[in-house]
Design a protein around this motif. Structure first.
Motif, PDB file in Angstrom:
ATOM      1  N   ASN A   1      -6.181 -18.717  33.523  1.00  0.00           N
ATOM      2  CA  ASN A   1      -5.545 -17.997  32.418  1.00  0.00           C
ATOM      3  C   ASN A   1      -5.736 -18.727  31.085  1.00  0.00           C
ATOM      4  O   ASN A   1      -5.876 -18.094  30.041  1.00  0.00           O
ATOM      5  CB  ASN A   1      -4.069 -17.719  32.704  1.00  0.00           C
ATOM      6  CG  ASN A   1      -3.239 -18.981  32.846  1.00  0.00           C
ATOM      7  OD1 ASN A   1      -3.747 -20.031  33.238  1.00  0.00           O
ATOM      8  ND2 ASN A   1      -1.958 -18.875  32.555  1.00  0.00           N
ATOM      9  N   ASP A   2      -5.775 -20.068  31.102  1.00  0.00           N
ATOM     10  CA  ASP A   2      -6.029 -20.823  29.874  1.00  0.00           C
ATOM     11  C   ASP A   2      -7.476 -20.671  29.428  1.00  0.00           C
ATOM     12  O   ASP A   2      -7.757 -20.487  28.239  1.00  0.00           O
ATOM     13  CB  ASP A   2      -5.704 -22.303  30.069  1.00  0.00           C
ATOM     14  CG  ASP A   2      -4.217 -22.567  30.213  1.00  0.00           C
ATOM     15  OD1 ASP A   2      -3.410 -21.667  29.896  1.00  0.00           O
ATOM     16  OD2 ASP A   2      -3.860 -23.679  30.630  1.00  0.00           O
ATOM     17  N   LEU A   3      -8.413 -20.759  30.377  1.00  0.00           N
ATOM     18  CA  LEU A   3      -9.817 -20.538  30.039  1.00  0.00           C
ATOM     19  C   LEU A   3     -10.019 -19.141  29.462  1.00  0.00           C
ATOM     20  O   LEU A   3     -10.771 -18.956  28.508  1.00  0.00           O
ATOM     21  CB  LEU A   3     -10.703 -20.730  31.274  1.00  0.00           C
ATOM     22  CG  LEU A   3     -10.962 -22.150  31.713  1.00  0.00           C
ATOM     23  CD1 LEU A   3     -11.663 -22.183  33.064  1.00  0.00           C
ATOM     24  CD2 LEU A   3     -11.783 -22.902  30.694  1.00  0.00           C
ATOM     25  N   GLU A   4      -9.339 -18.185  30.031  1.00  0.00           N
ATOM     26  CA  GLU A   4      -9.435 -16.803  29.555  1.00  0.00           C
ATOM     27  C   GLU A   4      -8.929 -16.679  28.115  1.00  0.00           C
ATOM     28  O   GLU A   4      -9.547 -16.009  27.288  1.00  0.00           O
ATOM     29  CB  GLU A   4      -8.621 -15.889  30.485  1.00  0.00           C
ATOM     30  CG  GLU A   4      -8.568 -14.443  30.065  1.00  0.00           C
ATOM     31  CD  GLU A   4      -9.895 -13.725  30.206  1.00  0.00           C
ATOM     32  OE1 GLU A   4     -10.075 -12.717  29.507  1.00  0.00           O
ATOM     33  OE2 GLU A   4     -10.747 -14.165  30.988  1.00  0.00           O
ATOM     34  N   ARG A   5      -7.824 -17.350  27.803  1.00  0.00           N
ATOM     35  CA  ARG A   5      -7.300 -17.304  26.432  1.00  0.00           C
ATOM     36  C   ARG A   5      -8.270 -17.939  25.441  1.00  0.00           C
ATOM     37  O   ARG A   5      -8.466 -17.426  24.339  1.00  0.00           O
ATOM     38  CB  ARG A   5      -5.934 -17.990  26.346  1.00  0.00           C
ATOM     39  CG  ARG A   5      -4.811 -17.182  26.992  1.00  0.00           C
ATOM     40  CD  ARG A   5      -3.471 -17.807  26.751  1.00  0.00           C
ATOM     41  NE  ARG A   5      -3.341 -19.021  27.581  1.00  0.00           N
ATOM     42  CZ  ARG A   5      -2.341 -19.882  27.485  1.00  0.00           C
ATOM     43  NH1 ARG A   5      -1.403 -19.712  26.573  1.00  0.00           N
ATOM     44  NH2 ARG A   5      -2.294 -20.937  28.278  1.00  0.00           N
TER      45      ARG A   5
ATOM     46  N   PHE B   1      -0.429 -21.792  23.401  1.00  0.00           N
ATOM     47  CA  PHE B   1      -1.474 -21.216  22.551  1.00  0.00           C
ATOM     48  C   PHE B   1      -1.860 -19.814  23.012  1.00  0.00           C
ATOM     49  O   PHE B   1      -1.724 -19.462  24.180  1.00  0.00           O
ATOM     50  CB  PHE B   1      -2.699 -22.132  22.490  1.00  0.00           C
ATOM     51  CG  PHE B   1      -3.605 -22.064  23.684  1.00  0.00           C
ATOM     52  CD1 PHE B   1      -4.692 -21.200  23.695  1.00  0.00           C
ATOM     53  CD2 PHE B   1      -3.389 -22.869  24.789  1.00  0.00           C
ATOM     54  CE1 PHE B   1      -5.551 -21.147  24.793  1.00  0.00           C
ATOM     55  CE2 PHE B   1      -4.234 -22.830  25.878  1.00  0.00           C
ATOM     56  CZ  PHE B   1      -5.321 -21.959  25.886  1.00  0.00           C
ATOM     57  N   THR B   2      -2.322 -19.035  22.051  1.00  0.00           N
ATOM     58  CA  THR B   2      -2.791 -17.674  22.330  1.00  0.00           C
ATOM     59  C   THR B   2      -4.228 -17.536  21.838  1.00  0.00           C
ATOM     60  O   THR B   2      -4.701 -18.330  21.021  1.00  0.00           O
ATOM     61  CB  THR B   2      -1.918 -16.622  21.613  1.00  0.00           C
ATOM     62  OG1 THR B   2      -2.064 -16.808  20.199  1.00  0.00           O
ATOM     63  CG2 THR B   2      -0.457 -16.732  22.017  1.00  0.00           C
ATOM     64  N   SER B   3      -4.888 -16.493  22.305  1.00  0.00           N
ATOM     65  CA  SER B   3      -6.247 -16.238  21.833  1.00  0.00           C
ATOM     66  C   SER B   3      -6.237 -15.898  20.347  1.00  0.00           C
ATOM     67  O   SER B   3      -7.143 -16.293  19.603  1.00  0.00           O
ATOM     68  CB  SER B   3      -6.903 -15.124  22.650  1.00  0.00           C
ATOM     69  OG  SER B   3      -6.122 -13.963  22.646  1.00  0.00           O
ATOM     70  N   GLU B   4      -5.185 -15.221  19.891  1.00  0.00           N
ATOM     71  CA  GLU B   4      -5.067 -14.898  18.465  1.00  0.00           C
ATOM     72  C   GLU B   4      -4.942 -16.157  17.627  1.00  0.00           C
ATOM     73  O   GLU B   4      -5.488 -16.249  16.534  1.00  0.00           O
ATOM     74  CB  GLU B   4      -3.857 -13.979  18.209  1.00  0.00           C
ATOM     75  CG  GLU B   4      -3.966 -12.604  18.818  1.00  0.00           C
ATOM     76  CD  GLU B   4      -3.616 -12.547  20.308  1.00  0.00           C
ATOM     77  OE1 GLU B   4      -3.028 -13.524  20.853  1.00  0.00           O
ATOM     78  OE2 GLU B   4      -3.953 -11.542  20.950  1.00  0.00           O
ATOM     79  N   GLU B   5      -4.216 -17.156  18.151  1.00  0.00           N
ATOM     80  CA  GLU B   5      -4.058 -18.410  17.428  1.00  0.00           C
ATOM     81  C   GLU B   5      -5.393 -19.135  17.302  1.00  0.00           C
ATOM     82  O   GLU B   5      -5.701 -19.703  16.253  1.00  0.00           O
ATOM     83  CB  GLU B   5      -3.029 -19.303  18.132  1.00  0.00           C
ATOM     84  CG  GLU B   5      -2.794 -20.615  17.417  1.00  0.00           C
ATOM     85  CD  GLU B   5      -1.818 -21.529  18.150  1.00  0.00           C
ATOM     86  OE1 GLU B   5      -1.356 -22.490  17.510  1.00  0.00           O
ATOM     87  OE2 GLU B   5      -1.533 -21.305  19.342  1.00  0.00           O
TER      88      GLU B   5
END
Length: 193
Positions: free
Chosen positions: A16-20, A144-148
């Motif tokens: 899930n972190d790699l995906e973000r 953290f988020t992908s948007e960030e």
């Protein structure tokens, strides 16, 4: 405008972190902030992601497997990458790093903007120091988020007041001068002998 992702070999991010991280980089590319990505991703990291997951990248749909297999010309996923050579290249604009000692020093030595995703040990304090030096932005490993990621890449690349560029140049010069000191120790030993 390439982002080089080097998150080390000791910590394998959960899927899930790699995906973000991947989604954040795709957003940065789709928003025309970057042109390419080189991501040194060890085999253990590759195994955690779904090769069949699809992504919209600049008008096309590709699977993660397609990206790994080099079917998009602007994405590279080597299992090993010559980090110093990549950082030396003028097209490399942002270094997404864990902030370990060697990576932090190499990022400074080559004058690169850094986005730090730190996990443990010295990485956390190195990331804090890089941010304080004005050469990096940091993202928290737990929230953290992908948007960030996309937003922080935009902040680094835009460099509205020029401070990131000035600070990267300053740290580059300091690092290069300090790198010569390793010979000073050898010279002093030779003199004493």
């Amino acid at each position: 405008r390439t982002v080089y992702v080097g998150l080390g070999t000791r910590v394998i991010l959960p899927a899930n972190d790699l995906e973000r991280v991947l989604q954040g980089l795709i957003s940065a590319m789709n928003n025309d902030l970057i042109d390419g990505v080189i991501w040194a991703l060890v085999n253990a990291g590759r195994e955690t992601l779904d090769r069949k997951q699809t992504y919209e990248i600049r008008g096309g749909t590709l699977t993660f497997g397609d990206l790994l297999d080099g079917k998009h010309p602007n994405w590279m996923f080597p299992t090993f990458a010559p980090q110093r050579a990549i950082l030396e290249h003028s097209s490399t604009k942002v270094f997404l790093t864990h902030g370990g000692g060697s990576s932090a020093n190499e990022g400074c030595f080559h004058g690169k903007l850094m986005l730090c995703l730190s996990f443990c040990f010295d990485q956390l304090c190195n990331a804090t120091r890089l941010c304080a030096a004005g050469t990096a932005e940091s993202i928290d490993k737990t929230t953290f988020t992908s948007e960030e990621i996309c937003r922080k890449i935009d902040i680094l690349m835009s460099d509205f007041d020029g401070s990131f560029g000035r600070n990267c140049l300053r740290m580059k010069y300091i690092s290069r001068i300090a790198a010569r000191n390793k010979y000073l120790g050898a010279s002093l030993i030779e003199q004493v002998m």
